[in-house]
Design a protein around this motif. Sequence first.
Motif, short mmCIF file in Angstrom:
data_model
loop_
_atom_site.label_atom_id
_atom_site.label_comp_id
_atom_site.label_asym_id
_atom_site.label_seq_id
_atom_site.Cartn_x
_atom_site.Cartn_y
_atom_site.Cartn_z
N LEU A 1 55.30 3.71 -45.22
CA LEU A 1 55.64 4.90 -44.83
C LEU A 1 55.13 5.98 -45.90
N LEU A 2 53.72 5.86 -46.13
CA LEU A 2 53.11 6.81 -46.90
C LEU A 2 53.15 8.23 -46.09
N VAL A 3 52.77 8.23 -44.93
CA VAL A 3 52.77 9.48 -44.11
C VAL A 3 53.98 10.07 -44.03
N GLU A 4 55.13 9.22 -43.79
CA GLU A 4 56.35 9.75 -43.69
C GLU A 4 57.11 10.33 -44.77
N THR A 5 56.61 10.01 -45.97
CA THR A 5 57.08 10.19 -47.28
C THR A 5 56.08 11.41 -47.84
N GLY A 6 54.94 11.68 -47.25
CA GLY A 6 54.25 12.72 -47.69
C GLY A 6 53.46 12.46 -49.05
N GLN B 1 58.69 5.37 -36.88
CA GLN B 1 57.91 5.44 -38.05
C GLN B 1 56.56 6.60 -37.49
N ALA B 2 55.74 7.13 -38.32
CA ALA B 2 54.72 7.98 -37.99
C ALA B 2 53.88 7.43 -36.54
N THR B 3 53.39 8.44 -36.17
CA THR B 3 52.38 8.11 -35.07
C THR B 3 51.08 7.50 -35.38
N ASP B 4 50.28 7.20 -34.51
CA ASP B 4 48.88 6.90 -34.80
C ASP B 4 48.15 8.29 -35.25
N GLU B 5 48.52 9.12 -34.63
CA GLU B 5 47.72 10.54 -34.75
C GLU B 5 48.19 11.20 -36.01
N GLN B 6 49.50 11.00 -36.58
CA GLN B 6 49.90 11.66 -37.81
C GLN B 6 49.04 10.93 -38.92
N ARG B 7 48.83 9.41 -38.66
CA ARG B 7 48.36 8.56 -39.79
C ARG B 7 46.81 8.99 -39.72
#
Length: 198
Positions: free
Chosen positions: A114-119, A158-164
């Motif tokens: 969750l690296l992206v989701e947790t900033g 979870q985050a989307t591929d685009e967000q990652r």
Amino acid sequence: MLRIGLTGGIGSGKSTVAGLLAARGARVVDADALAREVVAPGTPGLAAVAAEFGEGVLTADGALDRPALAALVFADPAARQRLDGLVHPLVRARAAELVAAAPPDAVVVQDVPLLVETGQAASYDLVLVVEADLATRLARLAERGVAEADARARISAQATDEQRRAVADVVLDNSGSLADLAAQVDRFWGERVAPAVR
């Protein structure tokens, strides 16, 4: 020290990439493993989760009943946020201890689903994202015994591929063979890791 944040959606193959990087000498800090460690029987983390979600999330022998907890939190975003608020700080603190214990010239790979989701992207020298197409991810999760509806719910939580991709320094495509993936990891190591640690 070179700090690499490794992330990707469930079923993308992060663990495989972590293993390939470890084989090259990287020290891997696995957030999923730490998330299990901080809620092991007898820990303050488990006590906090049980206090928040009730005794129904414990097995008869007092361990965390992961399927019961998952059934609660994947269906309820507010419940998932409460769980994350309890567990994530404990995982981060333990990860920080492990990173601090690494030699100053180490390549430290932190496997953080969750690296992206947790900033947390800005915390790393490089962010490495592993992707795989949806059909491949669903097939991998089915092999692990995850029902398709549950797999889709976890993926959509979870985050989307685009967000990652937006935070990635490098993206690896793990929709193909292990040999294809290993070749991408070799290229990443040669182009981005080796020059940084010379």
